[in-house]
Design an enzyme around this catalytic site. Structure first.
Site, PDB file in Angstrom:
ATOM      1  N   ASP A 300       5.734  12.408  12.702  1.00  0.00           N
ATOM      2  CA  ASP A 300       5.197  12.562  14.133  1.00  0.00           C
ATOM      3  C   ASP A 300       5.900  13.551  14.823  1.00  0.00           C
ATOM      4  O   ASP A 300       5.773  13.769  15.971  1.00  0.00           O
ATOM      5  CB  ASP A 300       5.713  11.223  14.576  1.00  0.00           C
ATOM      6  CG  ASP A 300       4.455  10.101  14.310  1.00  0.00           C
ATOM      7  OD1 ASP A 300       3.454  10.306  13.773  1.00  0.00           O
ATOM      8  OD2 ASP A 300       4.774   9.039  14.647  1.00  0.00           O
ATOM      9  N   ARG A 377       0.269  12.721  21.307  1.00  0.00           N
ATOM     10  CA  ARG A 377       1.319  13.723  20.776  1.00  0.00           C
ATOM     11  C   ARG A 377       0.930  15.129  21.164  1.00  0.00           C
ATOM     12  O   ARG A 377       1.812  16.013  21.193  1.00  0.00           O
ATOM     13  CB  ARG A 377       1.965  13.493  19.523  1.00  0.00           C
ATOM     14  CG  ARG A 377       2.404  12.172  19.121  1.00  0.00           C
ATOM     15  CD  ARG A 377       3.187  11.944  17.953  1.00  0.00           C
ATOM     16  NE  ARG A 377       3.630  10.493  17.717  1.00  0.00           N
ATOM     17  CZ  ARG A 377       4.573   9.592  18.502  1.00  0.00           C
ATOM     18  NH1 ARG A 377       5.114  10.606  19.329  1.00  0.00           N
ATOM     19  NH2 ARG A 377       4.775   8.802  18.240  1.00  0.00           N
ATOM     20  N   LYS A 401      -0.332   6.109  25.382  1.00  0.00           N
ATOM     21  CA  LYS A 401      -0.391   5.482  24.209  1.00  0.00           C
ATOM     22  C   LYS A 401       0.983   5.352  23.465  1.00  0.00           C
ATOM     23  O   LYS A 401       1.184   4.042  22.720  1.00  0.00           O
ATOM     24  CB  LYS A 401      -1.053   6.478  23.219  1.00  0.00           C
ATOM     25  CG  LYS A 401      -1.183   5.771  21.839  1.00  0.00           C
ATOM     26  CD  LYS A 401      -2.226   6.629  20.706  1.00  0.00           C
ATOM     27  CE  LYS A 401      -2.062   6.329  19.463  1.00  0.00           C
ATOM     28  NZ  LYS A 401      -2.799   4.930  19.112  1.00  0.00           N
TER      29      LYS A 401
END
Length: 421
Positions: A300, A377, A401
């Site tokens: 991530d 992201r 989110k």
């Protein structure tokens, strides 16, 4: 339909204090263990992001049809939870993108343990019809290079299985810190679960017990503030981040080590293990000439470092990105397209690597609009570029989110955000 856009302008001076959101990863794990322990003591400081709120609602109401939206972690965790508990028959579904995110490996593993799960659409993908029942458990093998969310989903139901669970991971094991985070959370709720060899985890059939549990702040959210400090043109840039822990089990806490290579120093106000503290980020002005890193344990963070390295002029080669293809979007492809708009030509290889040779854009990047692909992201990682060039973010609401107050935190720090559309 009119697309909303945010045009973002950075302040000349970067000095702010941010109360980071609680960890989404820990929140969702704590919710499953909380539910399996009898729903008596709700975890404290739960994340208020979309992914966590949809799980809170699903566990509280358990409707016949559970729409998990775009929450991939919640889809995997709830699938295992519903399969291993006597909670009746449920259909679990989500967004159109969710219906194209694979879940076959988890379903096959649960079926091997005796679960009753049917595909309602395409084989291997949601939506699913699940009829819950108590499962026997026992020995199970699964590939180690699959999404850690599959592995974590299986581990968390282990204490409720009659024989517990012995999970053998074949081949390369990726995202090990996320697996360790799961085991740590389980043990906090009384589970007996740990590695018994380099590739095997044993979970004993010891029931969870109700526990007062505090959720620390999110190191993934912290990564975007590290990026802002790294990209800031203010030589005295300083950001204070509240609620983080030293020695965190979050895999993304590695962000502080990687950004130290890009000129950002981290200072903890307190180093007491397990106690939230304030972390101060400052520029130190020294960077490596080239960065190579394997993101297998922290995928991530990849978008943050791709964007940061390009903006800082640091050539890179990043590996271990194979799981990026099955996230909210194909993140490898999205990064190549959006960085290409700015004039940076990224190279992809083996389906798991991205690199940039350091060749700068032919001309200074213009104020192009960055598409976010319904991926939080993408918005979070590209917004800090405003400190180098004008930035426009399409569909900025996607940040809810994982980091709902992101834009508010930017405004508080002096960033000017103009809404369009």
């Amino acid at each position: 339909m009119i697309m909303m856009q945010y045009r973002i302008k950075a302040p000349a001076r970067l000095a702010t204090t941010v109360k980071l959101p609680a960890s989404k990863s820990i929140s969702n794990r704590a919710l499953i263990t909380y539910a399996l322990s009898g729903c008596q003591v709700m975890p404290d400081n739960l994340s208020d992001c979309d992914d966590t709120e949809v799980m809170v609602k699903a566990l509280a109401e358990l409707p016949q049809t559970i729409d998990i939206g775009a929450a991939g972690t919640s889809m995997r965790f709830m699938t295992a939870y519903l399969a291993a508990t006597d909670s009746g028959c449920h259909v679990i579904t989500g967004t159109e993108r969710m219906k194209h995110r694979p879940i076959k490996i988890l379903v096959e593993a649960l079926r091997y343990l005796g679960a009753d799960i049917e595909y309602m659409g395409n084989e291997g993908y949601p939506p699913l019809r699940i009829t819950g029942r108590r499962l026997e458990g026992g020995d199970l093998e699964i590939e180690g290079n699959v999404s850690s969310q599959y592995i974590s989903a299986l581990l968390m139901i282990g204490p409720s299985l009659d024989k517990g669970l012995t999970l053998h991971l074949r081949g390369e094991i990726i995202s090990r810190p996320y697996i360790d985070l799961t085991l740590c959370t389980m043990r906090e709720f009384g589970a007996e679960a740990d590695w018994v060899s380099v590739d095997t985890i044993e979970v004993k059939p010891t029931p969870y017990r109700p526990t007062h549990y505090y959720i620390e702040s999110d190191w993934s959210a912290a990564s975007y503030w590290y990026e802002m400090v790294a990209l800031s043109t203010d030589p005295e840039a300083e950001v204070k981040l509240q609620g983080l822990m030293d020695g965190s089990k979050q895999g993304d806490s590695s962000v502080r080590y990687i950004f130290s290579l890009l000129g950002v120093k981290t200072t903890f106000a307190s180093r007491r293990p397990g106690v939230p503290t304030t972390v101060t980020l400052r520029k130190i002005g020294h960077m490596v000439p080239r960065l190579e890193y394997d993101f297998s344990n922290s995928p991530d963070l990849a978008q943050t470092f791709v964007v940061s390295c390009c903006a800082l002029g640091v050539p890179f080669r990043f590996t271990g990105l194979q799981t990026l293809r099955i996230k909210e979007t194909n993140r490898i492809q999205a990064l190549m397209v959006e960085m290409g708009k700015l004039g940076y030509v990224l190279a992809e290889s083996n389906g798991s690597e991205l690199s940039w040779d350091g060749t700068p854009p032919a001309k200074a990047p213009a104020a192009v609009a960055i598409d976010t692909y319904d991926d939080h992201r993408m918005a979070l990682a590209f917004a800090p570029l405003c400190q180098r060039w004008p930035v426009v973010i399409n569909n900025p609401h996607v940040v809810t989110k994982s980091y709902p107050q992101y834009w508010d935190d930017l405004r508080q720090a002096g960033f000017i955000i103009t809404e369009k559309g």
